[in-house]
Scaffold this active site. Structure first.
Site, PDB file in Angstrom:
ATOM      1  N   ARG A   1       0.974   1.781  -2.999  1.00  0.00           N
ATOM      2  CA  ARG A   1       0.650   1.089  -4.240  1.00  0.00           C
ATOM      3  C   ARG A   1      -0.591   1.632  -4.935  1.00  0.00           C
ATOM      4  NH1 ARG A   1       3.550  -2.056  -1.250  1.00  0.00           N
ATOM      5  NH2 ARG A   1       2.232  -1.206   0.380  1.00  0.00           N
ATOM      6  N   THR A   2      -1.661   1.791  -4.188  1.00  0.00           N
ATOM      7  CA  THR A   2      -2.923   2.169  -4.840  1.00  0.00           C
ATOM      8  C   THR A   2      -2.764   3.524  -5.517  1.00  0.00           C
ATOM      9  OG1 THR A   2      -4.111   0.913  -3.166  1.00  0.00           O
ATOM     10  CG2 THR A   2      -5.403   2.444  -4.491  1.00  0.00           C
TER      11      THR A   2
ATOM     12  N   LYS B   1      -9.606  23.554   7.140  1.00  0.00           N
ATOM     13  CA  LYS B   1     -10.376  24.747   7.551  1.00  0.00           C
ATOM     14  C   LYS B   1     -11.835  24.411   7.841  1.00  0.00           C
ATOM     15  CE  LYS B   1      -7.684  27.516   4.278  1.00  0.00           C
ATOM     16  NZ  LYS B   1      -7.828  28.289   3.030  1.00  0.00           N
TER      17      LYS B   1
ATOM     18  N   ARG C   1      -9.745   7.692  -1.344  1.00  0.00           N
ATOM     19  CA  ARG C   1      -9.506   6.794  -0.203  1.00  0.00           C
ATOM     20  C   ARG C   1      -9.781   7.591   1.063  1.00  0.00           C
ATOM     21  NH1 ARG C   1      -4.359   2.962   0.937  1.00  0.00           N
ATOM     22  NH2 ARG C   1      -5.545   1.713  -0.547  1.00  0.00           N
TER      23      ARG C   1
ATOM     24  N   HIS D   1     -12.672  -2.366  -0.982  1.00  0.00           N
ATOM     25  CA  HIS D   1     -11.515  -1.959  -1.780  1.00  0.00           C
ATOM     26  C   HIS D   1     -11.622  -2.651  -3.151  1.00  0.00           C
ATOM     27  CE1 HIS D   1      -7.646  -0.543  -2.814  1.00  0.00           C
ATOM     28  NE2 HIS D   1      -6.956  -0.875  -1.748  1.00  0.00           N
TER      29      HIS D   1
HETATM   30  C1  NCD Z   1      -4.479  -2.458   1.625  1.00  0.00           C
HETATM   31  C2  NCD Z   1      -5.456  -1.379   2.056  1.00  0.00           C
HETATM   32  O1  NCD Z   1      -5.142  -0.189   2.006  1.00  0.00           O
HETATM   33  O2  NCD Z   1      -6.555  -1.781   2.419  1.00  0.00           O
HETATM   34  N1  NCD Z   1      -3.383  -1.943   0.923  1.00  0.00           N
HETATM   35  C3  NCD Z   1      -3.460  -1.783  -0.437  1.00  0.00           C
HETATM   36  O3  NCD Z   1      -4.264  -1.041  -0.945  1.00  0.00           O
HETATM   37  N2  NCD Z   1      -2.643  -2.529  -1.197  1.00  0.00           N
HETATM   38  C4  NCD Z   1      -4.094  -3.405   2.695  1.00  0.00           C
HETATM   39  C5  NCD Z   1      -3.529  -2.900   3.987  1.00  0.00           C
HETATM   40  O4  NCD Z   1      -3.356  -1.722   4.226  1.00  0.00           O
HETATM   41  O5  NCD Z   1      -3.223  -3.785   4.818  1.00  0.00           O
END
Ligand code: NCD
Length: 310
Positions: free
Chosen positions: A57-58, A86, A107, A135
């Site tokens: 999703r993100t 590397k 991320r 997040h």
């Molecule tokens: C979450 C995350 O990556 O922290 N997912 C997201 O971004 N919607 C929650 C999760 O992984 O449980």
């Protein structure tokens, strides 16, 4: 209000006013997010997505957001296929990507990685999750979902349920909800309680969060049930995970103990925390919540790039 050029590493980087400003912008983005209206406002701008950890999703909602605004996207989600393999440092990778793009989303499994990236990049850096840390963009879309559904945040009673120790979404959300005047109930197994620093931050903001282990009792009078997945990948010891997996499940039986207008949210992915039977009820907000990632991230991209969308 001007957010142009700013980084978004933590929700703490934003004031209450800035949060509401972004949510109002996200509301204006809705017709563009669904494709009903078209814009090329970010034409010529490039978003770089650096995903060192899995994402559906993100990552895709950031890409959709950028495309819907007429911009372009570069990036990777397989760091093993880049020079990191590397031995290149994160700082060097970020410096290079900074010279290719106008805004960076990162991320990483390491807490503090986004803050480090922000130090090395001139362009705005957005934290899309740093380990068990934070997040902030998920937090904004969570707040947007609550606002759309309940029309306010102040005075609402919100239960955060599940892995409050390793779940980064609830770390950001607890702080933001306390800042915006919601009442908090933390529901988790004893070993997965909300970290003390976050509980203390909430207290400093005037919230008096209650911590419970019994879900049925906790949800009786809440307006929002926010469920999270047990973060298996963050457990140093797999036997500890086995002890808590399946601790809580939202199903039709449980919802009989809740208010008639309670909403159930989840950042997703879910594993087994919500019975699919709940999906068909009016309480289930998690799929719409995931869609709201698009307008919220459109608002953020345009604001941090300092471009007006009309
Ligand atoms: C979450 C995350 O990556 O922290 N997912 C997201 O971004 N919607 C929650 C999760 O992984 O449980």
């Amino acid at each position: 209000m001007n957010l142009a050029g700013k980084d978004l590493v933590s929700i703490r980087d934003l004031t209450k006013e800035e949060i509401f400003f972004i949510l109002r912008k996200a509301d204006e983005m809705l017709p563009f997010a669904s494709g009903k209206k078209k814009t090329r406002a970010l034409e010529g701008k490039i978003l770089a997505t650096l995903f060192f950890e899995p994402s559906t999703r993100t990552k895709m909602s950031f890409e959709t957001a950028m495309h819907r605004l007429g911009g372009d996207v570069i990036g990777f989600s397989e760091p093993a296929m880049t020079s990191i393999k590397k031995g290149e440092t994160l700082a060097d990778t970020v410096k290079i990507v900074d010279s290719y793009s106008d805004i960076i989303v990162i991320r990483h499994s390491m807490e503090g990685a986004a803050r480090l990236a922000a130090e090395f990049a001139d362009s705005p850096v957005i934290n899309a999750g740093d380990g068990a840390g934070r997040h902030p963009t998920q937090c904004l879309l969570d707040l947007f979902t609550i606002m759309k559904e309940k029309k306010k945040i102040e005075g609402l009673k919100v239960a955060l349920v599940g892995d409050l120790r390793y779940g980064r979404t609830v770390h950001s959300l607890a702080y933001a909800l306390a800042l915006l005047g919601a009442e908090l109930v933390f529901v988790s197994p004893e070993s997965l309680k909300m970290p003390k620093e976050i509980v203390n931050d909430c207290r400093e903001l005037g919230a008096e969060p209650r911590s419970l282990t019994n879900l049925e009792r906790a949800i009786k009078d809440v307006d929002v049930i926010y469920v999270t997945r047990i973060q298996k990948e963050r457990f140093p010891d797999p036997t500890e995970y086995k002890k808590v997996v399946g601790s809580y499940k939202i199903d039709m039986d449980l919802l009989r103990h809740a208010k008639d207008d309670v909403i159930v949210m989840h950042p997703l992915p879910r594993v087994n925390e919500i019975d699919p039977e709940v999906d068909r009820t009016k309480h289930a907000l998690y799929f719409r919540q995931a869609f709201y990632g698009v307008p919220v991230r459109m608002a953020l991209l345009s604001l941090l790039l300092g471009v007006d969308v009309r």
